[in-house]
Write an enzyme that holds these catalytic residues in place. Structure first.
Site, PDB file in Angstrom:
ATOM      1  CB  ALA A  13      -0.941  -0.002   1.204  1.00  0.00           C
ATOM      2  CD  GLU A  32       8.458  -0.760   6.655  1.00  0.00           C
ATOM      3  OE1 GLU A  32       8.641  -1.731   7.417  1.00  0.00           O
ATOM      4  OE2 GLU A  32       7.324  -0.296   6.398  1.00  0.00           O
ATOM      5  NE  ARG A 106       1.355  -9.134   1.148  1.00  0.00           N
ATOM      6  CZ  ARG A 106       0.089  -8.820   0.939  1.00  0.00           C
ATOM      7  NH1 ARG A 106      -0.676  -9.630   0.221  1.00  0.00           N
ATOM      8  NH2 ARG A 106      -0.425  -7.700   1.409  1.00  0.00           N
ATOM      9  CE1 TYR A 216      -1.514 -17.435  -6.095  1.00  0.00           C
ATOM     10  CE2 TYR A 216      -3.628 -18.137  -5.186  1.00  0.00           C
ATOM     11  CZ  TYR A 216      -2.509 -17.321  -5.139  1.00  0.00           C
ATOM     12  OH  TYR A 216      -2.388 -16.381  -4.137  1.00  0.00           O
ATOM     13  CG  ASP A 302      -4.797  -4.722   4.706  1.00  0.00           C
ATOM     14  OD1 ASP A 302      -5.758  -4.749   3.910  1.00  0.00           O
ATOM     15  OD2 ASP A 302      -3.989  -5.668   4.823  1.00  0.00           O
TER      16      ASP A 302
END
Length: 403
Positions: A13, A32, A106, A216, A302
């Protein structure tokens, strides 16, 4: 003078917010906590609604260099293993919605966004600095970082996730994320270690009482992402949401499921790989734009709208948020607070709809008794039509039934 947005959080995000702000002509300063930027987790599914946004940022080539493009979505009965329904993906999604449906690790998605952001001269990335306090949000936003630095910006975006520590004080909301009662076991397996019958370029979903599983390909088909979600109590330490999982406990929870699914699950420890456990938490669907912006502060991903993974849109909604943030920040005739208000007004209803549909899908996926029988019958009769989600993939708000 160029305007500057401060971004708290360096996950998907946060990186997407930095890209969106940069494309809007703003400077972006991202903070961060971690010293090195990385993204934990396993696989992510990106529908054409999300891929179109990445294409608009010039990331089509980079995306397809690391992603997989499944050719089909298949739903199976978790008990018998029989196919309930199937729907085409691949070129069919491109033809219908203008972009592919892709699956990606991810960490690869995070790296793709990080690289794109770091290449832009107006994005300034600051690892090892957490935003620990917001000192002011009136005419400018002022933050204090964990290195005791005070920094001013024209706006602040919170991208610090479901357990955001800044969200509550800024929104005046003392509520905590709610525990869903669902536990996600996740693993990544080299395709060579996957049982031969399951080495396919498909998204396969297994639906069973109080559980479901999905697997997957990721990394151009070199690995398989496997997720099994069961219902049960969460570990006590919810904020540290990635836990070493007990393979034996998972195998016991799947007793009574199809033997082929159990074989796939057992192939993970057999290959020397580990399961990771994620207790799932969310919030009630957004009730209005105030949940996404207040004054000079906006929320993205989120931090604003954590959702359950039953529509595979958590990362996707964060990227859509960033694309809308770009449009809003570029409205130079409006003051900054009104731009963020416009951002929230244009996003909250869609996010709320995805949150609500994700909850509904979880109930359908895990159904028992007559609801389960009705679900299976509907899927056999309607097949691909039931599994398609036009309102989501088009992004136009049109209504349609969905799995």
């Amino acid at each position: 003078m160029r305007k500057q947005v401060l971004i708290a959080g360096g996950g998907i995000a946060g990186m997407a917010a930095a890209l969106g702000a940069s494309h809007a002509g703003w400077d972006a300063r991202l903070f961060e906590r971690a010293q090195e930027f990385s993204e934990v987790g396993a696989g992510v599914q990106l529908g054409p609604n999300v891929v179109r946004r990445l294409q608009a940022w010039g990331l089509q080539k980079a995306l397809h260099a690391v992603a997989s493009v499944p050719q089909q979505l298949v739903a199976r009965c978790g008990r018998s293993g029989k196919v309930l329904a199937g729907a085409p993906l691949g070129q069919s999604m491109v033809d219908r919605y203008g972009a592919a449906y892709v699956t990606i690790h991810r960490a690869d998605l995070h790296s793709l966004l990080w690289y794109a952001a770091s290449e832009r001269a107006d994005v300034f990335i600051n690892p090892g600095q957490e935003v620990v306090e917001v000192l002011g949000t009136e005419r400018v936003t002022t933050i204090r970082t964990s290195l005791n630095k005070e920094i001013e910006g024209d706006a602040l975006m919170l991208a610090d996730g479901v357990w955001s520590k800044l969200r509550g004080p800024l929104l005046g909301d003392a509520s905590r994320p709610r525990v869903s009662g669902h536990l996600a076991y996740r693993a990544l397996l080299p395709m060579a270690d996957v049982p031969a019958g399951w080495r396919s370029n498909e998204v396969t979903v297994w639906l069973g009482p109080h559980m479901h599983a999905v697997h997957y390909p990721v990394r151009r088909g070199e690995m398989m992402n496997i997720v099994v979600i069961i219902e049960g109590p969460a570990p006590e330490d919810m904020e540290h949401w990635d836990h070493a999982a007990n393979a034996q406990a998972l195998e016991q929870a799947l007793q009574g499921c199809a033997s082929s699914l159990q074989d796939l699950v057992r192939s993970v420890p057999a290959a020397g790989k580990a399961w990771r456990l994620w207790p799932l938490s969310d919030r009630t669907p957004l009730q209005g734009p105030e949940g996404m912006a207040k004054g000079l502060v906006g929320l993205i991903g989120d931090a604003a709208h954590p959702m359950r993974p039953y529509l595979a849109q958590g990362a996707g909604m964060a990227i859509e948020d960033a694309a809308e943030l770009q449009r809003a920040l570029a409205m130079d005739d409006l003051d900054v607070a009104l731009r963020l208000r416009r951002y929230a007004l244009n996003r909250w209803e869609r996010n709320a709809r995805v949150q609500a549909r994700s909850i509904r899908n979880g109930n359908i996926f895990h159904a028992t008794g007559p609801v389960r029988w009705g679900r299976d019958l509907s899927m056999r009769l309607l097949g691909a039509r039931l599994m398609d989600v036009p309102w989501l993939y088009r992004g136009d708000g049109s209504s349609a039934s969905s799995l």
